[in-house]
Design an enzyme around this catalytic site. Structure first.
Site, PDB file in Angstrom:
ATOM      1  N   SER A 171      -3.263  -7.720   3.135  1.00  0.00           N
ATOM      2  CA  SER A 171      -3.418  -7.571   4.584  1.00  0.00           C
ATOM      3  C   SER A 171      -3.824  -8.870   5.267  1.00  0.00           C
ATOM      4  CB  SER A 171      -4.446  -6.483   4.891  1.00  0.00           C
ATOM      5  OG  SER A 171      -3.989  -5.239   4.422  1.00  0.00           O
TER       6      SER A 171
ATOM      7  N   LYS B 285     -16.237  -7.436   5.286  1.00  0.00           N
ATOM      8  CA  LYS B 285     -15.077  -7.861   6.068  1.00  0.00           C
ATOM      9  C   LYS B 285     -15.273  -7.553   7.548  1.00  0.00           C
ATOM     10  CE  LYS B 285     -11.736  -6.978   2.359  1.00  0.00           C
ATOM     11  NZ  LYS B 285     -10.518  -6.216   1.988  1.00  0.00           N
TER      12      LYS B 285
ATOM     13  N   ARG C 280      -2.815  -6.575  -8.162  1.00  0.00           N
ATOM     14  CA  ARG C 280      -1.766  -7.561  -7.951  1.00  0.00           C
ATOM     15  C   ARG C 280      -1.874  -8.718  -8.929  1.00  0.00           C
ATOM     16  NH1 ARG C 280      -3.749  -7.352  -2.092  1.00  0.00           N
ATOM     17  NH2 ARG C 280      -5.296  -8.476  -3.245  1.00  0.00           N
TER      18      ARG C 280
ATOM     19  N   HIS D 134       0.836  -1.202   0.000  1.00  0.00           N
ATOM     20  CA  HIS D 134       0.000   0.000   0.000  1.00  0.00           C
ATOM     21  C   HIS D 134       0.874   1.257   0.000  1.00  0.00           C
ATOM     22  CE1 HIS D 134      -3.079  -2.628   2.256  1.00  0.00           C
ATOM     23  NE2 HIS D 134      -3.587  -2.426   1.052  1.00  0.00           N
TER      24      HIS D 134
END
Length: 159
Positions: free
Chosen positions: A128, A41, A90, A17
């Site tokens: 994360s 989440k 990604r 990040h």
């Protein structure tokens, strides 16, 4: 002034990040890193803790602000007068999700462009969730998160 917003859950912020934020700052006059509420989440850190970690990690970076929001990102972008939204990619799986979100956000706020950036190669595999998993078992996450974040992870998992 060209303002870009980099929204995310940032639970916690990783070096991937940070890489994207610093590279974005070369492209825009101001970057607002905004911590989002994601109803899909269950975060380890609350909204305030996540924002504080980002603030501490980026406190020496001029032109970068930290904020929080809950709601539609398209509305937030209007409110802060942003011309762009930064998103990290990604893998192909990221692209599919981000592409759909980009199209929806364009429909909701056609004045904002989505800019996709890939992290540096050493962070391409990082997210994360993986960092939290490693940290939860006492693994070394030094190369994946800033020192401040590593200390906060260690505090959380001592409990």
């Amino acid at each position: 002034m060209k303002i870009a917003v980099y929204p995310g859950t940032f639970d916690p912020i990783t070096n991937g990040h940070v890489d994207i934020i610093k590279r974005s700052a070369k492209l825009f006059d101001k970057i607002i890193v905004t911590v989002a509420v994601n109803t899909q989440k269950i975060p380890l850190f609350n909204l305030t803790e996540r924002a504080e970690m980002i603030h501490q990690v980026l406190k020496n970076e001029e032109r970068i602000e930290v904020d929080q929001f809950d709601g539609l990102i398209a509305e937030y972008l209007k409110r802060v007068n942003a011309s762009a939204m930064i998103r990290g990619l990604r893998a192909v799986s990221d692209f599919e999700y981000e592409f759909q979100m980009s199209l929806m956000n364009r429909k909701l706020n056609p004045d904002v462009e989505t800019v996709f950036l890939t992290p540096a190669q050493e962070y391409i595999h990082l997210n994360s969730t993986i960092v939290k998993e490693v940290a939860s078992f006492g693994g070394d996450v030094s190369e994946y998160v800033p020192d401040y974040v590593k200390a906060k992870l260690q505090e959380k998992f001592k409990k």
